[in-house]
Design a protein around this motif. Structure first.
Motif, PDB file in Angstrom:
ATOM      1  N   ALA A   1       4.922  -1.038  11.567  1.00 27.28           N
ATOM      2  CA  ALA A   1       5.315  -2.324  12.303  1.00 27.28           C
ATOM      3  C   ALA A   1       4.172  -3.312  12.428  1.00 27.28           C
ATOM      4  N   GLY A   2       3.233  -3.358  11.241  1.00 23.28           N
ATOM      5  CA  GLY A   2       2.424  -4.066  10.596  1.00 23.28           C
ATOM      6  C   GLY A   2       2.682  -5.000  10.179  1.00 23.28           C
ATOM      7  N   VAL A   3       1.661  -6.156   9.649  1.00 22.46           N
ATOM      8  CA  VAL A   3       1.619  -7.551   9.134  1.00 22.46           C
ATOM      9  C   VAL A   3       3.175  -8.013   8.687  1.00 22.46           C
ATOM     10  N   ILE A   4       2.967  -6.877   7.525  1.00 20.54           N
ATOM     11  CA  ILE A   4       4.400  -7.209   6.629  1.00 20.54           C
ATOM     12  C   ILE A   4       5.289  -6.803   7.077  1.00 20.54           C
ATOM     13  N   GLY A   5       5.498  -5.460   7.835  1.00 20.56           N
ATOM     14  CA  GLY A   5       6.366  -5.183   8.690  1.00 20.56           C
ATOM     15  C   GLY A   5       7.141  -5.710   9.557  1.00 20.56           C
TER      16      GLY A   5
ATOM     17  N   ALA B   1       9.684   2.504  12.755  1.00 19.25           N
ATOM     18  CA  ALA B   1       9.316   3.246  13.796  1.00 19.25           C
ATOM     19  C   ALA B   1       8.053   3.438  13.107  1.00 19.25           C
ATOM     20  N   ASP B   2       6.460   3.629  14.081  1.00 21.16           N
ATOM     21  CA  ASP B   2       5.508   3.256  13.670  1.00 21.16           C
ATOM     22  C   ASP B   2       4.043   3.982  14.940  1.00 21.16           C
ATOM     23  N   PRO B   3       3.377   5.294  14.352  1.00 21.60           N
ATOM     24  CA  PRO B   3       2.815   5.920  15.721  1.00 21.60           C
ATOM     25  C   PRO B   3       2.017   4.747  16.627  1.00 21.60           C
ATOM     26  N   THR B   4       1.777   3.101  16.215  1.00 18.93           N
ATOM     27  CA  THR B   4       0.725   3.419  16.987  1.00 18.93           C
ATOM     28  C   THR B   4       1.408   2.770  19.094  1.00 18.93           C
ATOM     29  N   ASP B   5       0.276   2.562  20.094  1.00 15.39           N
ATOM     30  CA  ASP B   5       0.867   1.573  21.070  1.00 15.39           C
ATOM     31  C   ASP B   5       1.462   0.697  20.572  1.00 15.39           C
TER      32      ASP B   5
ATOM     33  N   ALA C   1       7.581  -0.057   4.935  1.00 16.22           N
ATOM     34  CA  ALA C   1       5.595  -1.413   5.121  1.00 16.22           C
ATOM     35  C   ALA C   1       4.233  -0.581   5.678  1.00 16.22           C
ATOM     36  N   THR C   2       4.285   1.049   5.194  1.00 15.16           N
ATOM     37  CA  THR C   2       2.879   1.266   5.912  1.00 15.16           C
ATOM     38  C   THR C   2       1.989   1.564   4.167  1.00 15.16           C
ATOM     39  N   PRO C   3       0.482   2.036   5.048  1.00 16.34           N
ATOM     40  CA  PRO C   3      -0.337   1.484   4.038  1.00 16.34           C
ATOM     41  C   PRO C   3       0.043   2.560   2.964  1.00 16.34           C
ATOM     42  N   ASN C   4      -0.580   1.413   1.663  1.00 17.24           N
ATOM     43  CA  ASN C   4      -0.017   2.273  -0.193  1.00 17.24           C
ATOM     44  C   ASN C   4       0.149   3.461  -0.159  1.00 17.24           C
ATOM     45  N   ALA C   5      -1.395   4.093   0.488  1.00 18.39           N
ATOM     46  CA  ALA C   5      -1.424   6.321   0.092  1.00 18.39           C
ATOM     47  C   ALA C   5      -0.450   6.461   0.912  1.00 18.39           C
ATOM     48  N   THR C   6       1.186   6.150   1.633  1.00 20.59           N
ATOM     49  CA  THR C   6       1.657   7.281   2.837  1.00 20.59           C
ATOM     50  C   THR C   6       3.452   6.548   1.744  1.00 20.59           C
ATOM     51  N   HIS C   7       3.468   5.289   1.046  1.00 23.21           N
ATOM     52  CA  HIS C   7       5.277   5.288   0.420  1.00 23.21           C
ATOM     53  C   HIS C   7       5.560   6.239  -0.264  1.00 23.21           C
ATOM     54  N   VAL C   8       5.383   6.931  -0.887  1.00 22.93           N
ATOM     55  CA  VAL C   8       5.649   7.579  -1.303  1.00 22.93           C
ATOM     56  C   VAL C   8       6.239   8.917  -0.872  1.00 22.93           C
TER      57      VAL C   8
ATOM     58  N   VAL D   1      10.338  -0.620  -0.645  1.00 23.48           N
ATOM     59  CA  VAL D   1       9.101  -0.219  -0.627  1.00 23.48           C
ATOM     60  C   VAL D   1       8.180  -0.840  -1.041  1.00 23.48           C
ATOM     61  N   GLU D   2       7.500  -1.431  -0.294  1.00 21.91           N
ATOM     62  CA  GLU D   2       6.358  -2.285  -0.844  1.00 21.91           C
ATOM     63  C   GLU D   2       5.715  -1.811  -1.349  1.00 21.91           C
ATOM     64  N   LYS D   3       5.256  -3.354  -1.943  1.00 26.27           N
ATOM     65  CA  LYS D   3       4.033  -3.075  -3.354  1.00 26.27           C
ATOM     66  C   LYS D   3       2.360  -2.508  -2.436  1.00 26.27           C
ATOM     67  N   PRO D   4       2.122  -2.217  -3.539  1.00 23.33           N
ATOM     68  CA  PRO D   4       2.441  -1.440  -5.307  1.00 23.33           C
ATOM     69  C   PRO D   4       3.606  -0.145  -4.535  1.00 23.33           C
TER      70      PRO D   4
ATOM     71  N   HIS E   1       8.568  -6.185  -4.671  1.00 25.66           N
ATOM     72  CA  HIS E   1       7.957  -7.530  -5.046  1.00 25.66           C
ATOM     73  C   HIS E   1       8.423  -8.783  -4.816  1.00 25.66           C
ATOM     74  N   HIS E   2       8.140  -9.143  -3.752  1.00 25.24           N
ATOM     75  CA  HIS E   2       9.554 -10.287  -3.215  1.00 25.24           C
ATOM     76  C   HIS E   2       8.980 -11.826  -3.828  1.00 25.24           C
ATOM     77  N   ARG E   3       8.003 -12.008  -4.880  1.00 29.18           N
ATOM     78  CA  ARG E   3       7.589 -13.335  -5.209  1.00 29.18           C
ATOM     79  C   ARG E   3       9.671 -13.649  -6.022  1.00 29.18           C
TER      80      ARG E   3
ATOM     81  N   PRO F   1      11.613 -15.747  -0.021  1.00 31.31           N
ATOM     82  CA  PRO F   1      12.138 -15.028  -0.198  1.00 31.31           C
ATOM     83  C   PRO F   1      11.970 -13.211  -0.057  1.00 31.31           C
ATOM     84  N   TYR F   2      11.082 -13.449   1.045  1.00 28.88           N
ATOM     85  CA  TYR F   2      11.333 -12.039   2.432  1.00 28.88           C
ATOM     86  C   TYR F   2      13.433 -12.305   2.759  1.00 28.88           C
ATOM     87  N   THR F   3      13.684 -13.458   2.669  1.00 29.64           N
ATOM     88  CA  THR F   3      14.926 -12.995   3.449  1.00 29.64           C
ATOM     89  C   THR F   3      16.088 -13.125   1.964  1.00 29.64           C
TER      90      THR F   3
HETATM   91  N1  NAD Z   1       5.096  -8.333  -0.818  1.00 27.00           N
HETATM   92  C1  NAD Z   1       4.279  -8.689   0.927  1.00 27.00           C
HETATM   93  O1  NAD Z   1       4.432  -9.968   0.784  1.00 27.00           O
HETATM   94  C2  NAD Z   1       3.043  -7.636   1.016  1.00 27.00           C
HETATM   95  C3  NAD Z   1       2.098  -8.378   2.209  1.00 27.00           C
HETATM   96  C4  NAD Z   1       1.394  -8.360   2.571  1.00 27.00           C
HETATM   97  C5  NAD Z   1       1.472  -6.422   3.064  1.00 27.00           C
HETATM   98  N2  NAD Z   1       2.293  -5.842   2.077  1.00 27.00           N
HETATM   99  C6  NAD Z   1       1.946  -4.441   1.635  1.00 27.00           C
HETATM  100  O2  NAD Z   1       2.526  -3.467   2.796  1.00 27.00           O
HETATM  101  C7  NAD Z   1       1.999  -2.445   3.097  1.00 27.00           C
HETATM  102  C8  NAD Z   1       1.567  -2.266   4.325  1.00 27.00           C
HETATM  103  O3  NAD Z   1       0.319  -3.480   4.527  1.00 27.00           O
HETATM  104  P1  NAD Z   1       0.209  -4.395   5.678  1.00 27.00           P
HETATM  105  O4  NAD Z   1      -0.497  -5.529   5.913  1.00 27.00           O
HETATM  106  O5  NAD Z   1       1.620  -4.123   7.010  1.00 27.00           O
HETATM  107  O6  NAD Z   1      -0.817  -2.962   6.411  1.00 27.00           O
HETATM  108  P2  NAD Z   1      -0.818  -2.901   8.131  1.00 27.00           P
HETATM  109  O7  NAD Z   1      -1.946  -1.847   8.354  1.00 27.00           O
HETATM  110  O8  NAD Z   1      -1.125  -4.463   8.855  1.00 27.00           O
HETATM  111  O9  NAD Z   1       0.138  -2.142   9.283  1.00 27.00           O
HETATM  112  C9  NAD Z   1       1.204  -0.615   8.144  1.00 27.00           C
HETATM  113  C10 NAD Z   1       1.604  -0.236   9.448  1.00 27.00           C
HETATM  114  O10 NAD Z   1       2.224   0.923   9.111  1.00 27.00           O
HETATM  115  C11 NAD Z   1       2.166   2.481  10.183  1.00 27.00           C
HETATM  116  N3  NAD Z   1       2.012   3.074  10.255  1.00 27.00           N
HETATM  117  C12 NAD Z   1       0.721   4.101   9.280  1.00 27.00           C
HETATM  118  N4  NAD Z   1       1.254   5.720   8.906  1.00 27.00           N
HETATM  119  C13 NAD Z   1       2.368   5.282   9.122  1.00 27.00           C
HETATM  120  C14 NAD Z   1       3.453   5.847   9.607  1.00 27.00           C
HETATM  121  N5  NAD Z   1       3.423   7.075   7.962  1.00 27.00           N
HETATM  122  N6  NAD Z   1       4.645   6.364   9.436  1.00 27.00           N
HETATM  123  C15 NAD Z   1       5.277   5.167  10.276  1.00 27.00           C
HETATM  124  N7  NAD Z   1       4.087   3.915   9.930  1.00 27.00           N
HETATM  125  C16 NAD Z   1       2.923   3.837   9.668  1.00 27.00           C
HETATM  126  C17 NAD Z   1       0.803   1.310  10.924  1.00 27.00           C
HETATM  127  O11 NAD Z   1       0.153   2.386  12.251  1.00 27.00           O
HETATM  128  C18 NAD Z   1       0.796   0.119  11.253  1.00 27.00           C
HETATM  129  O12 NAD Z   1       1.230  -0.928  12.056  1.00 27.00           O
HETATM  130  C19 NAD Z   1       1.150  -2.705   2.015  1.00 27.00           C
HETATM  131  O13 NAD Z   1       1.710  -1.582   0.902  1.00 27.00           O
HETATM  132  C20 NAD Z   1       0.928  -3.863   1.318  1.00 27.00           C
HETATM  133  O14 NAD Z   1       0.557  -3.861  -0.206  1.00 27.00           O
HETATM  134  C21 NAD Z   1       3.340  -6.646   1.252  1.00 27.00           C
END
Ligand code: NAD
Length: 345
Positions: A11-15, A34-38, A70-77, A92-95, A121-123, A296-298
């Motif tokens: 639940a970060g920026v894109i979540g 699901a997001d471990p942060t406060d 919508a987690t960091p890239n390294a966790t997507h898979v 799955v968010e990009k990449p 790839h929302h575009r 495009p997100y909608t």
């Molecule tokens: N399509 C788009 O327009 C767009 C825009 C921004 C980011 N993104 C992609 O979205 C992804 C996230 O980017 P962001 O900017 O939102 O990052 P972010 O750091 O703002 O958010 C990531 C969130 O994931 C949580 N997280 C980390 N590991 C986790 C896990 N194992 N389980 C649950 N939650 C976990 C973190 O606590 C954090 O709140 C990236 O892959 C990025 O490339 C896409």
């Protein structure tokens, strides 16, 4: 109408963008976060939805019909595979992944668990791009010969306070240019080879701030792409396509596609061709075609709903995500080696 239950993992920026669009949709419901942060927990509480620190616990308890990764890239898979194992389709968010091997592992999981992946790839869900693709595929431009994409903009200094953004892999090739490469693949098809140069002269960090690539498409067309996050410049899709409210909107064009019988600029969708004599001495006709603006997100979430219900195949499949990642990594590799990188067809 049946409301489809979606969980958001990360639940970060894109979540939060996805959560906002689910809330506005009328036919989707946020089943859990699901997001471990406060801050993730606080968001779930404020919305009155179940919160989980761990995605697997969420999937087993909340049992959503689809999940947004919508987690960091390294966790997507890892996270997306946990969804597929449980028969839960994943957006799955990009990449799609950090490496091509990991992206392939997700494709394998998709086949093993017979559960679909849609890559974010929302575009592709912007009606402008859909119309552009229809125009290309209609043959109105003739045989495609060239494409140019510009992605030049200025990130503020504070953006680089985070260490990974100054290091290899944290730069505009993988973060920004990947969107433009996916757009070009969507419009012109597969990329066969890539040559590139990059520079970190403007900021002096380890990571590049500027890069240019020349690509040959499998069709024979040739493309050029240019990205810089250190340029005071308006030429960037995010500024002119009306997708991102956080940037001031500019009336500029960023993508230029040419064929033997016509050209098209984007996002204005202007078409250029010759009505009579086909010669650089003759007058050209400029045609304007209007499309309705749409978020495009909608559009992507409504498409995800259709994928979950088995009504549509993913517009950006895991294989598309892999190929876009592969071409983007090739830009970095070609810039480092000074050699052309050939891509498997
Ligand atoms: N399509 C788009 O327009 C767009 C825009 C921004 C980011 N993104 C992609 O979205 C992804 C996230 O980017 P962001 O900017 O939102 O990052 P972010 O750091 O703002 O958010 C990531 C969130 O994931 C949580 N997280 C980390 N590991 C986790 C896990 N194992 N389980 C649950 N939650 C976990 C973190 O606590 C954090 O709140 C990236 O892959 C990025 O490339 C896409």
């Amino acid at each position: 109408m049946n409301k489809v239950q979606l969980a958001v993992i990360g639940a970060g920026v894109i979540g939060r963008t996805h959560i906002d669009r689910i809330g506005r949709s009328g036919n989707l419901v946020l089943a859990a976060i699901a997001d471990p942060t406060d801050s993730g927990k606080a968001l779930a509480e404020s919305l009155g939805v179940p919160w989980f620190a761990d995605p697997r616990a969420m999937l087993d308890t909340a049992r959503p019909q689809g999940a947004i990764v919508a987690t960091p890239n390294a966790t997507h898979v890892d996270v997306a595979t946990a969804c597929l194992q449980r028969g839960v389709p994943a957006l799955v968010e990009k990449p799609i992944a950090d490496t091509v091997a990991e992206a392939q592992a997700l494709i394998d999981a998709e086949q093993r668990f017979k559960t679909p992946v849609l890559v974010g790839h929302h575009r592709r869900h912007n009606p402008i791009l859909r119309r552009a693709r229809e125009i290309v595929q209609s043959g109105r431009l003739g045989q495609l010969v060239s494409a140019t994409a510009l992605a030049t903009f200025l990130k503020p200094d504070a953006y680089f306070d985070v260490a990974w953004r100054r290091q290899a892999g944290g730069g505009p090739i993988l973060i920004n240019l990947i969107h433009d490469i996916d757009m070009l693949r969507f419009l012109l098809g597969e990329i066969a080879s890539v040559q590139a140069v990059s520079s970190h002269q403007a900021r002096g960090f380890e990571v590049e701030d500027t890069a240019a690539a020349v690509m040959r498409f499998a069709s024979g067309a040739i493309g050029t792409v240019l990205v810089s996050d250190a340029a005071t410049s308006p030429w960037c899709w995010d500024f002119c396509a009306g997708e991102q409210g956080q940037y001031p909107r500019q009336n500029v064009q960023t993508h230029f596609i040419s064929g033997t019988h016509g050209s098209m600029s984007l996002p204005d969708l202007d078409l250029w061709n010759y009505r009579g004599e086909r010669s650089w001495h003759a007058e050209m006709t400029q045609e304007r075609s209007a499309v309705h603006q749409a978020d495009p997100y909608t559009g992507q979430l409504q498409h995800f709903r259709a994928v979950i219900e088995g009504r549509e195949a993913p517009l950006c499949s895991a294989l598309d995500g892999l190929r876009t990642l592969q071409a983007t990594l090739a830009v970095r590799e070609a810039a480092q080696s000074g050699q052309a990188v050939q891509l498997a067809g």
